[in-house]
Design a protein around this motif. Structure first.
Motif, PDB file in Angstrom:
ATOM      1  N   LYS A  39     -37.068   8.666 -33.014  1.00  0.00           N
ATOM      2  CA  LYS A  39     -37.577   7.882 -31.885  1.00  0.00           C
ATOM      3  C   LYS A  39     -36.915   6.509 -31.869  1.00  0.00           C
ATOM      4  O   LYS A  39     -36.514   6.011 -30.814  1.00  0.00           O
ATOM      5  N   LYS A  40     -36.792   5.902 -33.042  1.00  0.00           N
ATOM      6  CA  LYS A  40     -36.173   4.577 -33.128  1.00  0.00           C
ATOM      7  C   LYS A  40     -34.696   4.640 -32.751  1.00  0.00           C
ATOM      8  O   LYS A  40     -34.199   3.760 -32.037  1.00  0.00           O
ATOM      9  N   GLU A  43     -34.583   4.833 -29.005  1.00  0.00           N
ATOM     10  CA  GLU A  43     -34.885   3.535 -28.389  1.00  0.00           C
ATOM     11  C   GLU A  43     -33.682   2.608 -28.465  1.00  0.00           C
ATOM     12  O   GLU A  43     -33.330   1.940 -27.481  1.00  0.00           O
TER      13      GLU A  43
END
Length: 107
Positions: A39-40, A43
């Protein structure tokens, strides 16, 4: 010299696997697991794209650094390091991108 920072960072990321999640951002990411790390990375990729689109060179460099950093965390979590990627880039160097892509096995 600049590739040395990748190796030093990779060594630090390996040490963070043993660190207390309350004392290390990277240890906290490792503790949350692969989905949180991915997820990071996503992002940071989106933020990098937006920085490029906006044409702010300094912001683009900062966001790219964040993306590379989190990608290195992802690689370390998977038991890989920057040398694996650098070796792959070296293998491809001097080969036409079209030829190299055509030679890849189907995913």
């Amino acid at each position: 010299m600049n590739d040395q920072i990748l190796r030093e960072l990779a060594a630090t990321l390996e040490r963070r696997k043993q660190a207390d999640p309350d004392s290390s951002y990277v240890a906290r990411l490792y503790a949350k697991g692969l989905d949180a790390i991915l997820k990071k990375v996503g992002e940071e990729a989106a933020e990098t794209l937006l920085a490029a689109k906006n044409g702010d060179a300094e912001h683009l460099v900062r966001e790219t650094a964040d993306l590379w950093f989190h990608t290195l965390v992802m690689l370390a979590h998977q038991g890989l390091g920057p040398d694996a990627v650098l070796n792959e880039l070296q293998r491809r160097f001097g080969t036409s991108g079209l030829v190299e892509k055509a030679a890849r096995p189907a995913d």
